[in-house]
Structures are given as structure tokens and as C-alpha cells.
Write a protein that holds these residues in place. Structure first.
Motif: not given
Length: 1400
Positions: A1036-1040
Motif C-alpha cells: 500500500l503506497q499513496f502518491p506524494p
């Protein structure tokens, strides 16, 4: 005196309007009364004229005139009642074809004979007084016609002229009516003569013309600051200064209004603006003038000139010539930037304002010059403004508290027992509605003596409302009231009858005003809604009402207090929980009561005192707000109001037929009836409603019971507005008799019933708004269609013409016969079976102003020329076969005005539609904002390049539709497909492949929206919990780009999603995250398991999170330390986290919680799992570092009774906990003595739930000691066999039982007999056999729902239902057939008992 003159003028006018009715005038003029009708009416009109002239003028203070006016008012009131009663029986004569109340004109011999017959009857004792009905009708007050509302064509009518089932008529005593009217008119005539003589004398001496505005004296206030510190309003103050001194408002001249009610601080705010250093430096010339109530242009010009510095060599300016004054002003201000303050304007016309403004608008004025206007009246602010006005309301609570303390304590430094005084001051402060002037008023009172006793007395008596100095709050507000014209004073004063913060809808309050006679709806051109809206708008313009966000108005709390004060002799609004009869004046005519369905100790006694104190029979309005079911409350109200007879307005809640007052059947003066009832109850409309012939307004919007009408409902010939659901509207037989009806939302043509033919609509010339005509398949010829007279209904704005989908072939001419008027705004045609459309729509369309068109299920050879409908804003096409393309060639009739207003297009169930072609005319749809395509299986393209203003896009079940990359347009703010949903601030992704990397999705899709909106994010995978999840894990990675915008995240069913264990990873980088909901994501926290990784220095969530919901995390062993940084939490749910431990728990995360859920679901066969709730609550109770006032939950849901019911926890929760749920506690068998003692500490508890506690054998025995408990729900706790022996508290309103043992159901049935005020809801447990259903159905059920019942047969044995007394509808949802109504079911029961069952 002004009030007395106004009241006499108003009441006398009402009597004269009654006398102007032809039938009433004929009766009064007939020889049997022996009156000189013309002489009496001339004298009354003469007095009315004098009163009209005297109104608004100074008539002095004459005690004799005051008493004569009061006497005239009383007689006029009685005369209006008598004439109204006469008119009632005249209507009855007209309906029944009788002549009991009809005057005999001509030589009068017929009248004398009729009069003699009535006298004989009266002497024989066969007739009652005209002011009461036959005693048998007292019981009829609650009588209900159980017959069907429609009459079949073959059914004979009864002798009284309408179908049987109608309640008896009221008798008319001609002798008593005649004598009473004669005496009252003679009394009025004599009093009018005396009053006229006195008014003529006053007119000759001192009756000088003048307006109320000129008689009001206002203190002049200058620019000098009297209050050194400006409390609060810093934001709006600085914004205003910035606007004044920057380029924002740099026109040649700007006018800035500052508006707000009296005492709100307008002048103080303006003084600080005027004297601010930034203002002094920016404006070369400043001047302050107090205008007050007289807007004299000449006088104001002289004052302004005197404030301006003279120019060199300027001579004297002592002149009264306006032209010279204005030239001098212009000369002194030439090339200067100036600020002029016009303080406290009360009246001003546009012409006068333009005249005053003339010298300030010369070309030579300095850029950025400004005039500030302060006023109480929004209409003045709107008239003068050239920039955004400043609307001052009450201070913010914190700022007001600081200001209030300054007003009370001032410079006093040492006050004895200040802490105790502060406590009382807080309570007083809460009642002052953040009004600065109220703070000053109360401050003066409190400073007189710094003692708790003195302050408590002021608090309890609201003494600030009784202060009479000009600078006190009520006198300051009353000046505005005194300024109102008389009719608005009356309108405003009756607002006191509504509860505080009531939302006034214009039609509702207008109905009330008309019903009590303030306004007259008899004008040919005045519609009821226009009258109410006009007066509401005027009250808003004068600052007495505020507009809400919807179509409603609200009144400021202090102005509500003012309304109660000025109407106190006539109106009273009481709360059942806190009123004393001795405080209610005996003269009141209008009463409203705010009810609560709970036991109130002194309510019965106070209502009995009230009944003996006021004249119940003389009440004109009785408005009961709120719901109440307790028999004790119903009986108190019924006994109190058993003598009502003159009501014009009645609002009442009907829990049962006994809820109505004893005299309900005798309310012949009633104009406005508002009835409410519980949903799914057995209550029917009283049959006597059909004989309220004066009724103008019938409000059944909140009627939740049977929709059957009593017979004869169409006899309500004066009914104008009928507010209800469409089922009621479509069920009125012979609705054409109600010729004044202004709304009929639905009419259903019925072939089998009399009174439902289209010709009924033809008689309704006044109906407006929207009308749906159903059942048109029952219309066979165009001649029948013509009888509806659709073209003549000029007030209709919306029309729907609906055929059944299974209708036979329809003659094309029928639709032509239903042609509406040319200004119709919305048209729907559904399931028309003809081959061609109507000529008035498809060929020679005359609906030029049509804004909405909906065509559904039509098979016309040619569709209408949409391009010629230049006002068309919404187009909906549904289930139309044969359309393959939509575009310029299809829509036809293209002109330069085509589709310039089109905002919304909707295609639904279009099986052959392939594409929407733009071609060279794509600009045609450039203003389109909304497109919806549903179930268009062949649709492949939409012309996005031609839709630059598209905001909303909805597509569903369009598998071939190819959408371009999102967002489709720069203005797109809402879209929905089968996979994606986005609206304003929420993005949801559903049923997309799990392997889609979340960070890629974010960069490609989400990132394009974060520039426009802070958003929510929801991701739901398409795999179920039962599948084997061996796919590759996804981090799970959210864009900056989301770091500063994402507020809410919801993840559901993402079984292969994992949360990275790294500082700043996952959720950590979302700096504004507020809410996280994670459900059934089994591997999400796998890297954070105890012993897997060192997580001691990092946490998975940022500390800004306020709401956290974690459900079904079962694969990892986690510790509460992961949440230790979340000290801002207000909402925490931990559901079914079997492997979580309390290790590292930080009690401070509970300090701000409002809601806490900690529980684990259990399945049969499971061993009792560990409950973290026990340890978590124990840690909270042991900690010594919790801040004061922390852990004050409002809602708590746990799986441990023993963890909650301990004294330390319950003591903390005593004042705040409203909801407590014990779910799936498999340990507790009973409540211990210590636990029951702790439970009693929860004095604020309103809702208690006990569910899934499979070994619990009894309920707490101390439930009767919980004073606030309103609802108790028990579910899935099979071993509980009885209710508490001591019963329940008086506050309990609802008891819900589901999936429990049969013995508990029997206990509930007993409870129905002893506590009928408690609404008992019971649901059969799974596996219950027929023999155990009898106890459940013994009560008077009207609607029973049985869900998931384990019957082995397909039909419920109906013998179980034969003890039910009044059930109407049973819905059986599992293996049980639907029984439609009581008559059919009764037949089935009888056959069942006879050994032969017929399934219905």
C-alpha cells in the motif's frame, strides 16, 4: 392603545367579511331576525373606517376608549363565531339539498314558518344547542369508517345523499342561532356608535397623522469608542479593513452595509473600523452621522456638510437649499478619498437614497471612497450595497464568554466565592444566545450583588427579559417590533407558538396565518402560498427572520423570546417538562405544547390547573408538537381539552383513536388540521374529518398509518391544500367536488369505481404544481380525455401521463385530448401504446417553455423536435426501441437557440442505442452538465469533446462504452461507473483486479483530482473472504500528491494488500488523514506482527487520525502499542481482532473518544477467545494520568459485561454515556450485585443492547432505576426467560426482542397490558413452531414482519392468527405467503378452522 385599535380593526373587518357572504347576508337581512341589515353594516363600516384611520397614529391613552375597544373585540369575536357556525350549516344544506339554515326571502312567510318549526322542535327537547352536537357523537370523535373509500357503480346510496358509513350530521338550532346573531350585532352596533363618537373627538383634537418611525426615539451615538476592546470577530474585522484599504473595493464610491438585529454590536464594530489606524491613514476625510428613524435628505446633508473641513475662502453655509448644500459637499470632497458613516438607518426609499448619494458620486471624488451604512433591516442593506455586506450575528461562544465575564466582573479583582459564581454565570451565559447587548443587560443585574443566591434567582426567573431601560436587550429589540405594520406584528407574534429553532416553511406558516384570520385568501389573484411568502419575506426584510439553507426561515432565539413577550396575553408555548400554569395568562387564545414521551411527575397537575385557569372552549389554536404514546399523557391531554369547540387550528399526534379530544367531532370552525401517527400502526382517519366543511388545510405529511379515507371526504368543499403522500391523493373519490383544491399530486383513473373518472379532474380549475395521471389505459375515447380539461389548468407546472405497461392498444387521439397549457414546465409520458405522438408535442408543438421532458416506453414513428424546445433543461429517454443514434440528425429543428439551456440528458434501458454523435454541431451541447447512461448494452461512445461543462457522469451496465482517461473534463466533480465512483471528495474503486498496483492507480487517476478537491479513497476488491488468496502481495503506497489532501481512506476485502513497515510509508505520509476504515484485509498488518518486525519507534497511522475502524484482522498477532500515538481519536472500532493484545496500550488514546467498540464475533463450536476489552478498560480505570474530563464516552460497544460494569468506569461515564451495547459476551451468566450497582451510576444512559450473550440467564433487576433509559433491545440471548420483576423506568419508550426464548415473548405480551406506552417489537426466533406463535399475535398488530422463520411447510398455519384483533397486513419473508388484507385473511382463517385451507 395602538394594539387595541389594531385588534378592533382586525376583528371588525373579519365580521364584515362574514356578513358580505351572500347567503349569510340574506339570512341576517331576513325578517325572522328583524334587523335593519343595511343600517347595521353601514355603522360597522363607518367605525371600521375610523379605526383604520386611527391605526398607526397617536390616539392618546383613554381608559374609556380602551375598555370600549376591548368590549367591541369580544363581541366581534363572538359574532364571528356565530356567523361562521351559520355558514357551516349553510354549506351542509347545500351538500345535502336541505334548507335548515337557508334564508327565506320574498315576503318572509316561509322564513317565519321554518322558524316556527325549529322553535317547536327546540321546545320539545329534540334539538340541542347550536354550539354542541348530539351526545352520541362524542364517541364518534374517534369513530372510524372501516368501509372502503370508493363506491362501486352498483352500490346504492343512502338517503342522506352519500354512501353509507358517513357519521351523523350535526343538528342546527335555528332559533338559538338567530337570537344569538341578532343580540351580538345589536351589541356591536351600540358599541360602534360610542367608539365612533370618541374617535371623532380625538380626530378633531389630536389625531395627527404620523408614522411609527417618527414616534420612535433613538439615542444619537457618535464615533467615539465606548468599548475599548472588540471581543471576537477578528477575522471579519480584518477582512473588512483589508477590503476598505486595499484595491479590492477601489471603485469611485463603494457602499458597505453592516446589518444585524438590535444589540448585536453593529455600531461598536463600526466605531472600531472608523478609528482603526489603517482607516485613519487611508482616508483623507472621515465623517460620522447618526441617521436614526427619520431619513430627511436635507437634514442629513446639512449634518454631513458640518462634519467636513471647509475649503479656503469658503463663505458661510447657513442655507436650507438642498442644491447649494450638495454643491458644497462635492466641493469639500473634491479629489479626496473619504469615509462617511451613516449609522442606524431605519427607513429609506430608493429615491431618497439616490438623492442623498448624489454629491458623493462626482467624478472628482478620490478613488476608493466609501460609505458605511449600519441598519437592522436587511432590505435596506440590500438596497444600498455595492459590495458584499457584513452580516453580524452572535459572538462565538468562547468570545462571548470572555465578553460576558468582562461585563460582570469588569475591574473587580477580588470576588468572594468566585468559582461558585462562575458556575452560575456559565449557565446564564448559555441562555443569552451570544448576544452582546444581552451580556451587558445581565452584567448590570449581576453586579448589583455578588452572591450565588442572587445570581441563581436571576437565572431561574430570566430577569433580563423584564428589564425596561432603553439600553437593555428586550426594549432594544421591541423597538424594532413597534416599527412593524400591524399585520406583521400579528404575524410575528404568532411565531411564539412554534418551538425554538423551528424551521418555518413559507406555506406552513402562511396556512396558519390564514386559518386564524390574519390574512384573507379570498382575493381572486392571491394564492395562499403567495400570501405566506410575501409576509415571511417582509419579516425577513425587517430582520425578524433568518433564511436557512433550504426553503425555510428560522427566528433568532432572542427574537423568539420577544415574540413570546409581545404575545403573552394571547399566545402561550409550553414544554411538558417545565411549565407552571400560574405563569400562563388566563386570556390566552392560542396554545402550543412541546411533548416528550416520558413520565413527567407534575405534568398532570399543572395541566389540570391550566384547564381551570383558561377558557378552553375559547381557544382558537391548539398545536401539539412531538410524539407521545403513554396512556397517561394521552388521558391528561384528552381531559384538559375536552371542552374545545372554537378551534381554527389543531395539530395533534394520534397514537390511537383515544388520542383525540372528546369534542373533536364538534370542531365546525376548523380551518387547519394537522394529524400525525406512528408508522405501521392500526390508526385510521376519524370519520368526522369529512364534515369539517370549513377546513382549508389538511396536513397528513407525517401520517404513517392506514391510507383509507372515511366516506364523504369529498364533502370538504373548502379544502385548498391537502398535504400527504400520493397514495392519499390518488384515493379521493369524487375529488371534483373539492373545487378549491390547489394541489393533487396523483389521480388514478379506475374502471371499476365511481368517482375516479377523468371528468373529476375537469372540475378542478385551481390545481397547480405537479399532477400525475395514472391508469390512462382505462380511458377509451378522446371524448373522455377531453373531460379532464387539461388545457384549462393554467397553474400546473408538471404533468405526468402514465399508462400501464400491459395495456391494450391505445387510440392515438386520447393523448391529443390531454393537451396541457402552453406554459407547462415539465412533461412525462410513460407507456403510451399508440403509434404516433400527440400533435401538440410532435408536430405543432406549442410547449415552448418546457424545461423537462421524460419519454418512456413509447413506440412513436417520430419523436418530438427537441431542438425547438428552447427552454429544455432536462431530457430523459427510457425504454424507447428503434433509436440507434442520438445527434443533430435525430433531434431535428436545429436553430441557434437549440439546447442553450440543456443541462441534463439521461438514457435508460435503450437496447439499440449505439452512439451519441456530435458531428459538426458538438457546440449544441456545450452547456450540458449531467449525462446518465444506464443499461444501454450497445452504446459505444459519447461526444466528450463537445461537453466542456460536463460535471456529472453516470454509467451503469454499458459494457461497450469506451471512456477516455479521467477526468473527462476539467469540471468533472462526480462520476460513477460499474467500477469507479467519485463525488466531490470521495473516490471508490470496486471489483477491480487485485493486481492493480494502488500507487499506479493513484498517480494516474487520483492525482488528477487532488488538485481540485480534498478526497476520500475507498478500495474494494472483487474477491470474497472464502477464496484462497495466493496472489502476489501488493504494498500500500499513496502518491506524494495526496499527502496534504487525502482525508478519508476505506479498504474492504483487499486480502493481498500489505502495509509497509517504514517511517513515512503507508498511511504515515498522509498528514491530513482523519478517517480510516479497514475491513477484511487479512494481510494488511502482517509486517507489524509481534516478533516479526521492530515497530517500537514507528506507528502505522499518523497522529492526526480522528476516526479508526479496524475489522476482521485475524492473521497477525498485534499489540495496542501500534495505536499509541493516536491521542486525537474520537471514534475507535476494533472488531473481531482475535489476536490483539493490550501490550503497550496508551490510555491517553481514549481521552477524547466519543465512541468505542471493542468486540469479537464468536461462532458455534469456538472456544471462548481472549477479550481485549477487559484488559483495555482495566488499564483505563487504573491510570492516574488521564486528564480531567477525559474518557467521557457517548457510545460504548464491548464483548465484556464485567469489563464495563465496575464503579471506576461507570463513574467516569455517568454524565455522558447514552448508548451501551453488550455483544457476544459468552462468560456472564448473570449480573452480580456489584455490577448492578455500577449500572445504576449510568444516569444518562438512553439505549441498552444485550445481544449474542448465549449463557446470560437474566436481565439486570435494576433497570427501573435508570432514569434516562428510552430503548432496550435484546437479541440472540436464548436463556433469558423473563423481564425484570421491578419492571422498567417511566422513561422507557421501546422494547425490542428478537431471537429469544418463547417465554420472553409471553412476558412481552403481558407488558403490553400493563405498560401500553411502551412500543414492543418482537421477532420470532428461528425454528419456532406454530404452537408458539399464538402468544406473539395476541395483540392489536397492524403490521407484522417475520424474517427467516424456520417453518417446514410453505404456508404459516393461520389458526395461529385467529386471536388477532386488528391486524391488517402480514409480511412473511421466508417460505411464507403474503396475506394481503384482513378481509382475505379472515376468510382463510375460517376455512383453516373448518379443516380446509385455502392459500391466499
Amino acid at each position: 392603545m395602538e394594539v387595541a385599535v389594531g385588534a378592533a380593526n382586525w376583528l371588525l373587518g373579519k365580521v364584515l367579511r362574514k356578513l358580505s357572504d351572500d347567503l349569510v347576508a340574506g339570512y341576517v337581512a331576513s325578517r325572522e331576525l328583524g334587523l335593519n341589515y343595511d343600517k347595521i353594516t353601514d355603522e360597522l363600516n363607518h367605525t371600521l373606517g375610523l379605526l383604520h384611520e386611527a391605526q398607526g397614529r397617536d390616539v392618546g391613552d383613554n381608559p374609556g376608549l380602551q375598555r370600549l375597544l376591548d368590549g367591541l373585540c369580544k363581541k366581534a369575536d363572538e359574532a364571528e363565531d356565530a356567523l361562521d357556525e351559520l355558514h357551516y350549516f349553510m354549506i351542509q344544506d347545500e351538500l345535502d339539498g336541505t334548507r335548515d339554515a337557508t334564508p327565506e326571502l320574498g315576503d318572509g312567510h316561509g322564513a317565519e314558518a321554518l322558524h316556527a318549526r325549529h322553535a317547536a322542535r327546540n321546545a320539545a327537547g329534540n334539538w340541542f344547542s347550536c354550539f354542541c352536537c348530539c351526545s352520541s357523537q362524542d364517541g364518534v370523535a374517534a369513530a372510524v369508517s372501516n368501509d372502503t373509500h370508493s363506491t362501486s357503480k352498483g352500490e346504492a346510496k343512502s338517503d342522506d345523499g352519500f354512501a353509507g358509513g358517513q357519521c351523523d350530521k350535526l343538528p342546527f338550532d335555528r332559533v338559538a342561532v338567530s337570537n344569538k346573531i341578532k343580540q351580538l350585532l345589536e351589541d356591536m352596533h351600540s358599541k360602534c356608535s360610542l367608539i365612533s363618537d370618541l374617535l371623532k373627538i380625538k380626530q378633531g383634537i389630536s389625531l395627527v397623522p404620523g408614522s411609527m418611525a417618527n414616534s420612535i426615539q433613538r439615542p444619537a451615538i457618535g464615533s467615539t469608542i465606548r468599548q475599548d476592546k472588540l471581543y471576537g470577530r477578528s477575522t471579519i474585522f480584518n477582512e473588512t479593513i483589508k477590503g476598505m484599504t486595499s484595491a479590492t473595493w477601489h471603485e469611485t464610491l463603494s457602499v458597505l452595509p453592516i446589518v444585524g438585529p438590535g444589540g448585536i454590536g453593529k455600531t461598536t464594530f463600526t466605531q472600531h473600523l472608523y478609528n482603526d489606524k489603517r482607516t485613519e491613514e487611508h482616508f483623507t476625510v472621515r465623517a460620522w452621522v447618526c441617521v436614526s428613524t427619520s431619513f430627511d435628505v436635507l437634514k442629513l446633508s446639512k449634518e454631513i456638510l458640518d462634519c467636513l473641513p471647509a475649503t479656503e475662502n469658503e463663505g458661510g453655509n447657513e442655507t436650507n437649499n438642498l442644491d447649494q448644500l450638495q454643491k458644497s459637499i462635492a466641493k469639500r470632497l473634491r479629489s479626496k478619498r473619504f469615509l462617511i458613516v451613516l449609522d442606524d438607518i431605519w427607513q429609506c426609499s430608493e429615491d431618497k437614497w439616490a438623492n442623498l448619494l448624489a454629491p458623493f458620486k462626482m467624478r472628482e471624488a478620490g478613488a476608493g471612497s466609501m460609505i458605511i451604512v449600519t441598519t437592522r433591516f436587511p432590505y435596506i442593506a440590500q438596497m444600498v450595497k455595492t459590495t458584499t455586506l457584513v452580516n453580524l450575528e452572535g459572538l462565538e461562544p468562547a468570545d462571548f464568554w470572555n465578553f460576558f465575564q468582562a461585563c460582570v466582573f469588569g475591574e473587580v479583582s477580588a470576588v468572594h466565592d468566585k468559582e461558585q459564581l462562575i458556575e452560575v454565570a456559565r449557565q446564564i451565559s448559555d441562555k443569552l444566545k451570544c448576544s452582546p447587548l444581552a451580556a451587558k443587560t445581565v452584567g448590570r443585574l449581576l453586579k448589583k450583588r455578588f452572591s450565588r443566591e442572587h445570581w441563581v434567582q436571576i437565572l431561574e426567573n430570566k430577569e433580563w427579559l423584564n428589564q425596561t431601560h432603553d439600553d437593555d436587550i428586550m426594549p432594544a429589540l421591541k423597538i424594532s417590533y413597534d416599527y412593524l405594520p400591524f399585520h406583521l406584528k400579528k404575524c410575528f407574534s404568532y411565531c411564539a407558538l412554534y418551538p425554538e429553532d423551528y424551521k418555518f416553511e413559507s406555506l406552513e406558516i402562511g396556512r396558519f396565518w390564514i386559518s386564524i384570520g390574519i390574512t384573507d385568501s379570498g382575493g381572486q389573484n392571491d394564492k395562499i402560498e403567495d400570501i405566506g411568502s410575501k409576509y415571511l419575506d417582509e419579516l425577513f426584510d425587517y430582520g425578524f427572520l433568518m433564511k436557512g439553507y433550504g426553503n425555510y426561515y428560522v427566528i433568532h432565539d432572542l427574537l423568539h423570546e420577544l415574540a413570546q413577550m409581545v404575545s403573552s396575553k394571547e399566545c402561550a408555548h409550553i414544554s411538558c417538562s417545565s411549565f407552571r400554569a400560574e405563569n400562563i395568562p388566563s386570556s390566552i387564545r392560542h396554545l402550543s405544547i412541546l411533548m416528550q414521551d416520558k413520565y413527567i411527575e407534575n405534568f398532570g397537575g399543572e395541566m389540570d390547573k391550566l384547564r381551570r385557569r383558561i377558557d378552553i372552549g375559547n381557544l382558537r389554536s391548539l398545536m401539539i408538537f412531538g410524539e407521545y404514546r403513554r396512556a397517561s399523557l394521552v388521558n391528561i391531554l384528552k381531559d384538559t381539552f375536552k371542552e374545545i369547540k372554537d378551534l381554527r387550528v389543531l395539530f395533534i399526534f394520534m397514537y390511537s383513536l383515544d388520542s383525540l379530544p372528546h369534542n373533536f367531532s364538534k370542531l365546525i370552525h376548523l380551518r387547519y388540521l394537522k394529524l400525525k401517527s406512528p408508522y405501521y400502526s392500526e390508526v385510521c382517519l376519524p370519520s368526522t374529518v369529512s364534515r369539517f366543511y370549513h377546513l382549508k388545510f389538511l396536513d397528513l405529511q407525517y401520517w404513517g398509518s392506514s391510507c383509507d379515507f372515511p366516506k364523504g371526504i369529498s364533502r370538504l368543499v373548502n379544502l385548498c391544500h391537502f398535504l400527504s403522500n400520493v397514495e392519499f391523493h390518488s384515493s379521493i373519490p369524487e375529488v371534483g367536488k373539492m373545487k378549491l383544491l390547489q394541489e393533487l399530486r396523483r389521480f388514478h383513473v379506475k374502471k371499476e369505481s365511481v368517482g375516479f373518472e377523468l371528468r373529476e379532474l375537469g372540475q378542478l380549475e385551481k390545481i397547480g404544481g405537479g399532477l400525475d395521471i395514472y391508469g390512462l389505459e382505462n380511458v377509451r375515447t378522446r371524448e373522455e380525455a377531453n373531460e379532464a380539461k387539461s388545457t384549462a389548468k393554467r397553474n400546473l407546472t408538471e404533468l405526468a401521463l402514465v399508462w400501464s405497461a400491459e395495456q391494450p392498444f391505445v387510440e392515438d387521439g386520447i393523448l391529443d385530448g390531454l393537451e396541457p397549457h402552453c406554459n407547462l414546465g415539465a412533461l412525462s409520458i410513460v407507456n403510451h401504446g399508440g403509434t404516433t405522438g400527440p400533435t401538440w408535442l410532435c408536430s405543432n408543438t406549442h410547449l415552448k417553455n418546457l424545461e423537462t421532458l421524460h419519454l418512456e416506453g413509447v413506440s412513436w414513428s417520430a419523436l418530438p423536435p427537441f431542438g425547438l424546445m428552447h427552454h429544455l433543461g432536462t431530457l430523459k429517454l427510457k425504454n424507447i426501441v428503434g433509436i440507434r443514434q442520438f445527434g443533430p440528425d435525430f433531434i431535428g429543428g436545429i436553430t441557434e437557440k437549440s439546447f442553450t439551456q440543456l443541462k441534463e440528458v439521461e438514457f435508460v434501458d435503450m437496447p439499440e442505442l449505439v452512439e451519441w454523435i456530435g458531428g459538426g454541431n458538438t457546440h449544441l451541447f456545450s452547456r450540458l452538465e449531467t449525462v446518465e447512461c444506464t443499461n444501454c448494452p450497445k452504446l459505444i461512445a459519447l461526444p466528450f469533446s463537445g461537453l466542456p461543462n460536463l460535471c456529472d457522469l453516470y454509467t451503469k451496465a454499458c459494457p461497450e462504452l469506451c471512456l477516455p482517461p479521467l477526468p473527462h473534463t476539467s469540471k468533472l466533480s462526480w462520476f460513477r461507473t460499474d467500477y469507479l465512483y467519485y463525488r466531490s471528495s470521495h473516490l471508490s474503486i470496486k471489483d477491480m483486479p487485485c493486481e492493480l498496483a494502488l500507487h499506479n492507480l493513484g498517480e494516474k487517476i487520483i492525482g488528477k483530482f487532488v488538485q481540485m478537491f480534498p478526497i476520500s479513497f475507498c478500495f474494494a476488491c472483487n474477491s470474497s473472504a472464502d477464496e484462497d488468496h495466493d496472489e502476489e502481495e501488493v504494498l500500500l503506497q499513496f502518491p506524494p500528491s495526496l499527502a496534504s489532501s487525502l482525508r478519508n481512506v476505506k479498504l474492504h476485502g483487499c486480502h493481498n494488500l500489505t502495509l509497509p513497515v517504514e517511517d513515512g510509508g503507508g498511511f504515515q505520509g498522509l498528514l491530513w488523514l482523519e478517517s480510516v476504515w479497514i475491513h477484511n484485509c487479512g494481510k494488511l498488518f502482517s509486517g507489524w506482527s509481534t516478533g516479526v518486525a521492530d515497530c517500537s519507534s514507528i506507528n502505522p497511522f499518523p497522529p492526526c487520525v480522528k476516526e479508526l475502524r479496524l475489522w476482521n484482522e485475524t492473521s497477525s498477532t498485534l499489540s495496542m502499542a501500534l495505536l499509541s500515538n493516536l491521542t486525537s481519536l474520537t471514534y475507535l472500532e476494533l472488531g473481531n481482532w482475535n489476536n490483539i493484545t493490550v501490550g503497550g496500550f496508551n490510555p491517553l488514546i481514549t481521552s477524547n473518544l466519543d465512541h468505542l467498540t471493542v468486540l469479537t464475533w464468536k461462532q458455534d463450536g469456538e472456544t471462548e477467545p481472549y477479550s481485549v476489552a477487559v484488559d483495555l478498560l482495566a488499564e483505563v480505570s487504573r491510570t492516574k494520568t488521564m486528564p480531567a474530563g477525559s474518557f467521557q464516552l457517548v457510545s460504548l460497544d464491548v464483548d465484556s459485561i464485567s469489563g464495563v460494569l465496575v464503579a471506576p468506569i461507570c463513574t467516569r461515564l455517568s454524565a455522558t454515556l447514552r448508548t451501551l451495547c453488550f455483544s457476544f459476551d459468552w462468560r456472564a451468566e448473570s449480573f452480580t450485585e456489584e455490577q448492578e450497582q455500577a449500572l445504576q451510576l449510568l444516569t444518562s444512559l438512553q439505549y441498552l443492547f444485550i445481544g449474542g450473550c448465549r449463557v446470560l440467564q437474566s436481565l439486570p433487576q435494576v433497570l427501573h432505576r435508570l432514569p434516562s433509559l428510552e430503548s432496550l433491545q435484546i437479541s440472540g440471548s436464548y436463556r433469558i426467560r423473563s423481564l425484570p420483576k421491578e419492571g422498567f423506568p417511566e422513561s422507557l419508550q421501546r422494547l425490542s426482542i428478537s431471537d429469544c426464548c418463547p417465554e420472553l415473548y409471553e412476558e412481552c405480551q403481558k407488558l403490553r397490558g400493563t405498560r401500553p406506552d411502551i412500543a414492543v417489537y418482537a421477532k420470532l426466533p428461528a425454528g419456532t413452531t406454530a404452537c408458539s406463535t399464538t402468544a406473539l399475535f395476541c395483540g392489536n398488530y397492524s403490521f407484522i414482519v417475520l424474517l427467516h422463520i424456520g417453518f417446514t411447510n410453505s404456508t404459516l398455519p393461520l389458526t395461529a392468527l385467529n386471536q388477532s384483533a386488528a391486524w391488517n397486513c402480514i409480511l412473511l419473508c421466508t417460505k411464507v405467503k403474503l396475506v394481503e388484507d384482513s378481509r382475505r385473511c379472515g376468510a382463510s382463517i375460517g376455512q383453516s378452522q373448518g379443516g380446509k385451507t385455502e392459500e391466499r
